[in-house]
Design a protein around this motif. Structure first.
Motif, PDB file in Angstrom:
ATOM      1  N   UNK A  76       7.771 -12.943   9.727  1.00 49.49           N
ATOM      2  CA  UNK A  76       8.907 -12.949  10.648  1.00 49.49           C
ATOM      3  C   UNK A  76      10.241 -13.143   9.938  1.00 49.49           C
ATOM      4  N   UNK A  77      10.197 -13.168   8.607  1.00 47.17           N
ATOM      5  CA  UNK A  77      11.433 -13.293   7.835  1.00 47.17           C
ATOM      6  C   UNK A  77      11.693 -11.975   7.111  1.00 47.17           C
ATOM      7  N   UNK A  78      12.958 -11.545   7.127  1.00 50.65           N
ATOM      8  CA  UNK A  78      13.316 -10.320   6.419  1.00 50.65           C
ATOM      9  C   UNK A  78      13.259 -10.568   4.921  1.00 50.65           C
ATOM     10  N   UNK A  79      12.638  -9.654   4.198  1.00 48.01           N
ATOM     11  CA  UNK A  79      12.551  -9.752   2.745  1.00 48.01           C
ATOM     12  C   UNK A  79      13.347  -8.603   2.136  1.00 48.01           C
ATOM     13  N   UNK A  80      14.296  -8.917   1.283  1.00 47.74           N
ATOM     14  CA  UNK A  80      15.150  -7.898   0.668  1.00 47.74           C
ATOM     15  C   UNK A  80      14.396  -7.229  -0.481  1.00 47.74           C
ATOM     16  N   UNK A  81      14.134  -5.945  -0.324  1.00 51.32           N
ATOM     17  CA  UNK A  81      13.460  -5.165  -1.354  1.00 51.32           C
ATOM     18  C   UNK A  81      13.868  -3.718  -1.167  1.00 51.32           C
ATOM     19  N   UNK A  82      13.578  -2.882  -2.128  1.00 48.86           N
ATOM     20  CA  UNK A  82      13.956  -1.477  -2.011  1.00 48.86           C
ATOM     21  C   UNK A  82      13.076  -0.785  -0.974  1.00 48.86           C
ATOM     22  N   UNK A  83      13.600   0.271  -0.388  1.00 49.50           N
ATOM     23  CA  UNK A  83      12.827   1.027   0.598  1.00 49.50           C
ATOM     24  C   UNK A  83      11.540   1.557  -0.018  1.00 49.50           C
ATOM     25  N   UNK A  84      11.597   2.001  -1.247  1.00 53.11           N
ATOM     26  CA  UNK A  84      10.403   2.566  -1.888  1.00 53.11           C
ATOM     27  C   UNK A  84       9.315   1.509  -2.075  1.00 53.11           C
ATOM     28  N   UNK A  85       9.693   0.320  -2.532  1.00 55.68           N
ATOM     29  CA  UNK A  85       8.712  -0.753  -2.696  1.00 55.68           C
ATOM     30  C   UNK A  85       8.108  -1.133  -1.343  1.00 55.68           C
ATOM     31  N   UNK A  86       8.951  -1.164  -0.332  1.00 54.76           N
ATOM     32  CA  UNK A  86       8.496  -1.516   1.004  1.00 54.76           C
ATOM     33  C   UNK A  86       7.463  -0.521   1.517  1.00 54.76           C
ATOM     34  N   UNK A  87       7.723   0.763   1.346  1.00 49.67           N
ATOM     35  CA  UNK A  87       6.795   1.788   1.828  1.00 49.67           C
ATOM     36  C   UNK A  87       5.502   1.765   1.013  1.00 49.67           C
ATOM     37  N   UNK A  88       5.593   1.457  -0.269  1.00 47.80           N
ATOM     38  CA  UNK A  88       4.369   1.312  -1.066  1.00 47.80           C
ATOM     39  C   UNK A  88       3.488   0.198  -0.499  1.00 47.80           C
ATOM     40  N   UNK A  89       4.120  -0.910  -0.114  1.00 44.11           N
ATOM     41  CA  UNK A  89       3.360  -2.007   0.486  1.00 44.11           C
ATOM     42  C   UNK A  89       2.685  -1.571   1.791  1.00 44.11           C
ATOM     43  N   UNK A  90       3.385  -0.789   2.592  1.00 42.01           N
ATOM     44  CA  UNK A  90       2.805  -0.320   3.853  1.00 42.01           C
ATOM     45  C   UNK A  90       1.627   0.609   3.599  1.00 42.01           C
ATOM     46  N   UNK A  91       1.787   1.533   2.675  1.00 43.91           N
ATOM     47  CA  UNK A  91       0.690   2.457   2.358  1.00 43.91           C
ATOM     48  C   UNK A  91      -0.540   1.693   1.888  1.00 43.91           C
ATOM     49  N   UNK A  92      -0.313   0.690   1.054  1.00 41.31           N
ATOM     50  CA  UNK A  92      -1.406  -0.142   0.556  1.00 41.31           C
ATOM     51  C   UNK A  92      -2.160  -0.805   1.705  1.00 41.31           C
ATOM     52  N   UNK A  93      -1.420  -1.377   2.655  1.00 40.06           N
ATOM     53  CA  UNK A  93      -2.048  -2.079   3.772  1.00 40.06           C
ATOM     54  C   UNK A  93      -2.778  -1.135   4.716  1.00 40.06           C
ATOM     55  N   UNK A  94      -2.140  -0.013   5.034  1.00 40.60           N
ATOM     56  CA  UNK A  94      -2.789   0.963   5.916  1.00 40.60           C
ATOM     57  C   UNK A  94      -4.061   1.500   5.266  1.00 40.60           C
ATOM     58  N   UNK A  95      -3.997   1.763   3.976  1.00 34.07           N
ATOM     59  CA  UNK A  95      -5.170   2.262   3.269  1.00 34.07           C
ATOM     60  C   UNK A  95      -6.323   1.282   3.282  1.00 34.07           C
ATOM     61  N   UNK A  96      -6.002  -0.011   3.141  1.00 36.00           N
ATOM     62  CA  UNK A  96      -7.045  -1.032   3.161  1.00 36.00           C
ATOM     63  C   UNK A  96      -7.765  -1.054   4.505  1.00 36.00           C
ATOM     64  N   UNK A  97      -7.009  -1.037   5.591  1.00 36.83           N
ATOM     65  CA  UNK A  97      -7.647  -1.081   6.907  1.00 36.83           C
ATOM     66  C   UNK A  97      -8.383   0.217   7.208  1.00 36.83           C
ATOM     67  N   UNK A  98      -7.844   1.336   6.737  1.00 37.10           N
ATOM     68  CA  UNK A  98      -8.512   2.609   6.998  1.00 37.10           C
ATOM     69  C   UNK A  98      -9.890   2.647   6.326  1.00 37.10           C
ATOM     70  N   UNK A  99     -10.007   2.091   5.141  1.00 34.56           N
ATOM     71  CA  UNK A  99     -11.309   2.056   4.461  1.00 34.56           C
ATOM     72  C   UNK A  99     -12.269   1.102   5.167  1.00 34.56           C
ATOM     73  N   UNK A 100     -11.765  -0.043   5.646  1.00 30.38           N
ATOM     74  CA  UNK A 100     -12.625  -0.962   6.391  1.00 30.38           C
ATOM     75  C   UNK A 100     -13.076  -0.317   7.699  1.00 30.38           C
ATOM     76  N   UNK A 101     -12.173   0.405   8.361  1.00 29.96           N
ATOM     77  CA  UNK A 101     -12.549   1.134   9.572  1.00 29.96           C
ATOM     78  C   UNK A 101     -13.607   2.186   9.256  1.00 29.96           C
ATOM     79  N   UNK A 102     -13.437   2.870   8.135  1.00 33.39           N
ATOM     80  CA  UNK A 102     -14.406   3.886   7.716  1.00 33.39           C
ATOM     81  C   UNK A 102     -15.787   3.272   7.509  1.00 33.39           C
ATOM     82  N   UNK A 103     -15.819   2.051   6.978  1.00 35.46           N
ATOM     83  CA  UNK A 103     -17.107   1.368   6.778  1.00 35.46           C
ATOM     84  C   UNK A 103     -17.803   1.115   8.107  1.00 35.46           C
ATOM     85  N   UNK A 104     -17.033   1.010   9.190  1.00 32.09           N
ATOM     86  CA  UNK A 104     -17.580   0.836  10.536  1.00 32.09           C
ATOM     87  C   UNK A 104     -17.760   2.175  11.266  1.00 32.09           C
ATOM     88  N   UNK A 105     -17.451   3.270  10.562  1.00 31.90           N
ATOM     89  CA  UNK A 105     -17.467   4.605  11.168  1.00 31.90           C
ATOM     90  C   UNK A 105     -16.499   4.684  12.351  1.00 31.90           C
TER      91      UNK A 105
END
Length: 263
Positions: A76-105
């Motif tokens: 809930x706190x804004x973290x100052x970082x570059x847009x590119x670093x921020x989007x890399x973090x999002x891709x990482x998180x989405x990818x993690x959940x997508x693989x866990x979802x895949x494990x559940x089919x």
């Protein structure tokens, strides 16, 4: 029969810690879309795995709920970082959940950023533009949950990327149509929240914090699972919607007669 999606932020504990009423297993059967924390603001691999399994058990659609790297502040706190670093973090998180979802089919339905990240992407053009372009390139089928009229909403529409706009049942609105941010939410009266939702569904209106009426457009109702009394709130809202003849369905299963359409 009119239909609306009901989504909730789920799986926001960490290890043996939990938030809110620790009622995920009871809330999930009452909603149609689950926004599952992906480890940066809350959640961990085991919690993610268990939560996806619960969603599958109850035929609830699964979405990724990425946040700032901020376990201490619950994202809930804004973290100052570059847009590119921020989007890399999002891709990482989405990818993690997508693989866990895949494990559940299970197929991932949507992405909904969390907290301060949600608000940052709503208003920062550079970050929102990079986010939309990267998600559209990597997963063009993933629905973005957005606030109506924001930069993220418009950029997604311009890109032809699927979006769902939200109505925030347990948050106050200001005259601009934005939600009023608060670090802590007090105990809400379920019947009052249900009344607020029905007004929005039937009249396309919500009363602001300063008692003005403004228009709202949405396809999904958000109820935060970390709000005090969240389980009782979801139960009353679900019952009220069904009694009003409004079915609760995830976006991909909705018929064409939504409560509201995108502009």
């Amino acid at each position: 029969m009119l239909s609306v999606d009901v989504n909730s932020d789920i799986g926001e504990g960490f290890g043996h810690w939990y938030v809110g009423d620790n009622a995920d297993a009871q809330i999930i059967p009452l909603i149609s879309s689950a926004n599952i924390a992906t480890g940066f603001h809350a959640g961990d691999p085991s919690t993610m795995y268990t939560t996806v399994g619960l969603a599958k058990q109850h035929s609830v659609s699964v979405g990724a709920h990425p946040g700032y790297r901020d376990l201490l502040g619950f994202g809930r706190r804004h973290i100052h970082t570059s847009a590119r670093e921020l989007i890399h973090d999002i891709i990482y998180q989405v990818g993690a959940l997508r693989e866990i979802a895949c494990a559940h089919e299970v197929t991932l339905q949507h992405v909904k950023p969390h907290g301060a990240l949600y608000m940052h992407l709503a208003h920062d053009y550079e970050a929102a533009n990079l986010f939309v372009n990267q998600i559209h390139r990597l997963a063009p089928e993933l629905i973005l949950y957005v606030m109506h009229g924001t930069k993220l909403h418009q950029l997604a529409l311009d890109k032809g990327h699927p979006v769902v706009c939200e109505f925030y049942a347990d948050r106050e609105y200001d005259q601009s149509g934005s939600i009023v941010l608060t670090r802590k939410t007090g105990l809400l009266a379920p019947n009052q929240v249900a009344k607020k939702i029905l007004k929005a569904c039937r009249e396309n209106k919500v009363t602001t914090l300063d008692h003005q009426e403004i228009s709202v457009q949405f396809d999904s109702i958000c109820i935060h699972s970390d709000s005090p009394g969240a389980l009782a709130l979801v139960k009353v809202v679900r019952q009220t919607l069904e009694q009003a003849g409004i079915s609760v369905e995830a976006p991909k299963r909705m018929n064409r007669q939504h409560v509201y359409h995108q502009d």
